[in-house]
Scaffold this active site. Structure first.
Site, mmCIF file in Angstrom:
data_model
loop_
_atom_site.group_PDB
_atom_site.id
_atom_site.type_symbol
_atom_site.label_atom_id
_atom_site.label_comp_id
_atom_site.label_asym_id
_atom_site.label_seq_id
_atom_site.Cartn_x
_atom_site.Cartn_y
_atom_site.Cartn_z
ATOM 1 N N ASN A 118 -22.825 19.448 -38.400
ATOM 2 C CA ASN A 118 -22.701 21.379 -38.432
ATOM 3 C C ASN A 118 -23.684 21.699 -38.979
ATOM 4 O O ASN A 118 -24.703 21.223 -39.722
ATOM 5 C CB ASN A 118 -21.182 21.552 -40.035
ATOM 6 N N ALA B 175 -24.862 24.132 -40.657
ATOM 7 C CA ALA B 175 -24.654 25.186 -41.551
ATOM 8 C C ALA B 175 -24.787 23.422 -42.874
ATOM 9 O O ALA B 175 -25.660 24.122 -44.210
ATOM 10 C CB ALA B 175 -24.115 26.272 -42.347
ATOM 11 N N CYS B 176 -24.879 22.221 -42.540
ATOM 12 C CA CYS B 176 -25.103 21.698 -43.421
ATOM 13 C C CYS B 176 -26.195 21.056 -43.840
ATOM 14 O O CYS B 176 -26.997 20.386 -42.591
ATOM 15 C CB CYS B 176 -24.042 20.542 -43.499
ATOM 16 N N GLY B 177 -27.324 21.060 -45.104
ATOM 17 C CA GLY B 177 -28.528 20.517 -44.970
ATOM 18 C C GLY B 177 -28.448 18.918 -44.288
ATOM 19 O O GLY B 177 -29.888 18.500 -43.836
ATOM 20 N N ARG C 247 -28.620 18.580 -40.101
ATOM 21 C CA ARG C 247 -30.150 18.841 -39.962
ATOM 22 C C ARG C 247 -30.921 17.781 -39.862
ATOM 23 O O ARG C 247 -31.474 17.443 -39.470
ATOM 24 C CB ARG C 247 -30.181 20.449 -40.507
#
Length: 121
Positions: free
Chosen positions: A8, A10-12, A15
Site C-alpha cells: 500500500n 500510502a503506508c510508510g 514504502r
C-alpha cells in the site's frame, strides 16, 4: 527467487519495506492489493507459506474487523481468508512472500526473518 510484496503506497512501513528489498538488489513483484485485490487462490498460496498464524494477516484499525466479528477465536483460517478476499483492506500490510516463506512485515525489521539478505542492504 521471487519476492512478492503486498503493498500500500500510502503506508510508510510498506514504502520502507519496498526500499529495503530493492536495496538488497531484489526487484519484487509489487501487488497493490487495494487496487488489485488478491484472489482467494492467491491468499491460499500466501497462507501456505506463512511463518506466523493466518490471524496475523488481519489489520484491525481502520477496517471492518470488529463489524465482521473477526475477533471471534473460533473462526477458522478459511473464514479469515474469506474475509480478506471480500475486504482487502483487512490485509495487514506490508506482506512479503518468497518462494519459501511469507509474513506481514510490521515492524519493517521482521523482513529479515524471511529475507536475511536485506539486513546488510
Amino acid at each position: 527467487m521471487t519476492v512478492t510484496l503486498y503493498h500500500n503506497r500510502a503506508c510508510g512501513t510498506s514504502r520502507n519495506v519496498l526500499a529495503m528489498i530493492r536495496a538488497a538488489g531484489i526487484e519484487p513483484v509489487v501487488v497493490e492489493y487495494l487496487k488489485t485485490p488478491p484472489t482467494r487462490a492467491d491468499l491460499d498460496v500466501l497462507a501456505s507459506r506463512l511463518v506466523v498464524p493466518v490471524r496475523d494477516l488481519l489489520r484491525q484499525r481502520g477496517t471492518p474487523y470488529a463489524e465482521l466479528g473477526l475477533d471471534n477465536p473460533a473462526l477458522s483460517d478459511a473464514d479469515l481468508l474469506d474475509a480478506i478476499a471480500a475486504h482487502p483492506e483487512l490485509l495487514n500490510r506490508p506482506v512479503v512472500m518468497t518462494d519459501q516463506a511469507a509474513r506481514p512485515c510490521r515492524p519493517k525489521e521482521t523482513l529479515f526473518d524471511i529475507l536475511p539478505q536485506a539486513h546488510g542492504a
